[in-house]
Design an enzyme around this catalytic site. Sequence first.
Site, PDB file in Angstrom:
ATOM      1  N   TYR A  53      -9.560   4.446   2.850  1.00  0.00           N
ATOM      2  CA  TYR A  53     -10.169   3.370   3.622  1.00  0.00           C
ATOM      3  C   TYR A  53     -11.676   3.524   3.833  1.00  0.00           C
ATOM      4  CZ  TYR A  53      -5.734   1.061   4.420  1.00  0.00           C
ATOM      5  OH  TYR A  53      -4.556   0.379   4.231  1.00  0.00           O
ATOM      6  N   PRO A  97      14.447 -11.080  -7.306  1.00  0.00           N
ATOM      7  CA  PRO A  97      14.788 -10.783  -5.912  1.00  0.00           C
ATOM      8  C   PRO A  97      15.884 -11.698  -5.385  1.00  0.00           C
ATOM      9  CG  PRO A  97      12.693 -11.958  -6.024  1.00  0.00           C
ATOM     10  CD  PRO A  97      13.076 -11.602  -7.435  1.00  0.00           C
ATOM     11  N   GLY A 114      11.206 -15.022 -11.684  1.00  0.00           N
ATOM     12  CA  GLY A 114      11.267 -15.020 -10.226  1.00  0.00           C
ATOM     13  C   GLY A 114      12.675 -14.955  -9.680  1.00  0.00           C
ATOM     14  N   GLN A 140       4.861  -3.140  -9.711  1.00  0.00           N
ATOM     15  CA  GLN A 140       5.942  -3.290  -8.748  1.00  0.00           C
ATOM     16  C   GLN A 140       6.959  -4.296  -9.277  1.00  0.00           C
ATOM     17  OE1 GLN A 140       3.170  -4.284  -5.655  1.00  0.00           O
ATOM     18  NE2 GLN A 140       3.407  -2.304  -4.668  1.00  0.00           N
ATOM     19  N   GLU A 180       0.830   1.890   8.079  1.00  0.00           N
ATOM     20  CA  GLU A 180       1.261   2.551   6.845  1.00  0.00           C
ATOM     21  C   GLU A 180       1.789   3.957   7.107  1.00  0.00           C
ATOM     22  OE1 GLU A 180      -2.149   2.078   4.312  1.00  0.00           O
ATOM     23  OE2 GLU A 180      -1.972  -0.109   4.426  1.00  0.00           O
ATOM     24  N   PHE A 207       4.457 -13.371  -7.061  1.00  0.00           N
ATOM     25  CA  PHE A 207       4.387 -12.343  -8.088  1.00  0.00           C
ATOM     26  C   PHE A 207       2.950 -12.368  -8.573  1.00  0.00           C
ATOM     27  CE2 PHE A 207       9.064 -12.284  -9.669  1.00  0.00           C
ATOM     28  CZ  PHE A 207       9.396 -11.494  -8.596  1.00  0.00           C
ATOM     29  N   GLY A 208       2.153 -11.460  -8.047  1.00  0.00           N
ATOM     30  CA  GLY A 208       0.729 -11.469  -8.361  1.00  0.00           C
ATOM     31  C   GLY A 208      -0.058 -11.560  -7.076  1.00  0.00           C
ATOM     32  N   HIS A 247       0.830  -1.201   0.000  1.00  0.00           N
ATOM     33  CA  HIS A 247       0.000   0.000   0.000  1.00  0.00           C
ATOM     34  C   HIS A 247       0.869   1.257   0.000  1.00  0.00           C
ATOM     35  CE1 HIS A 247      -3.906  -1.956   1.741  1.00  0.00           C
ATOM     36  NE2 HIS A 247      -3.575  -2.405   0.543  1.00  0.00           N
TER      37      HIS A 247
END
Length: 434
Positions: free
Chosen positions: A95, A281, A278, A207, A137, A398-399, A85
Amino acid sequence: MLSEKTIKIIQSTVPVLEIHGTEITKRFYHLLFSSHPELLNIFNHANQSQGRQRTALANAIIAAAKHIDKLESILPVVKQIAHKHRSLGVQAEHYPIVGQNLLTAIKDVLGDGATEEILQAWGEAYGVIAGVFIEVEAEMYGQAQQQQGGWADYRAFRVEQKVKESGVITSFYLVPQDGGELASFEPGQYVSVKVEIPGEINTHIRQYSLSDAPGKPYYRISVKREDEGAGRPAGKVSVFLHDQVKAGDVLWLSAPAGEFTLDQQDSRPVVLISGGVGLTPLVSMLNTLAAAKTERQVTFIHAALNSDVHALRRQVEELSERSQNIHTYFCYEKPTAQDREQKAYDKEGYIDLPWLKQVVPTQDASFYFCGPVPFMRTVHGLLKAWGVPAADVHYEFFGPAGSLEGDADSSKEGNSKEGNSKEGNSKEDVSLQR
């Protein structure tokens, strides 16, 4: 805090949510985007159209309902979602909008089954859960901005270099346009990339994992081009980056985020297992271990279709050649004739447990893996069958988050496939779904 009565009401709705959850979240997204189309600038349109987002949100709602009496038990998941977020720019004012549309969706789908008592209980519960997210956050936003070289929101980065790594993956080396300092990051973290694509009404955010070690004068992302496939549209952002972005262009990035990070305090052996894109990272983790001249035994295993789509191979091999503690292995599902001639791989087909036991010296290690979901299910199943403790198993989707439970043997399709069911290697959210 929620009353005991409210907790019992929420928990009583779990069976209904398990039946109607995706119908509720489908209705929720329709309401949300109809009333607040500006949120399409944050949410991933591709995952919306494929229905993956509503399934992930439904699962998150069910999990929250089941654990509503002990929300502290899902705090690790809250932090994971909060990282995403923060990287997307989700704000506290979003929110109440989400809450209002979620309650309306519950009422619309369940009809008379959604009594005033149930709606009131869910309203109270959502308020508590939202409060936790907002607090976590807010702290993350502060940390991102106040860290050395940090920033708030999005920052302009210049593409210093664009390097083709394989037939489908290209790396982008990014430096701050303002010439300022670059914030450090934990190996395994990602950045959000925000782009405006000609002809598109909304901005698009994806991302991407940072694929090099921290401490460099640049950030590197390595992006897989997602062309149109069976039942899958082309990835708008990945195609745009591959086809239209060139050296000298500017991309807008969030500060690094993410919970899937290498534990650098652990002195035990570490095993990094990747499939397809993948590897990004995990290559960051490998580069970090190599730069630190680690004394840990490192095993790096990468599965790909063949050498045509195997990215960053030479970089990984060079790290192994320079360190006696780093051992690399490649598994090709369908080697090319040249691969066979050059003996360019260590195993043909799929990763299996007998081979894994041969190349990994001990199960008393930290295991990290990432790749397409079928591949991850396979690896997860193999580690479980080997008896590796859950605390030593670390992974990232991833997803939209899914389940890795299942038969490892039945998950072979995709065990080493380069593709996956998301755009490029962009990560998704599981709460205020993109």
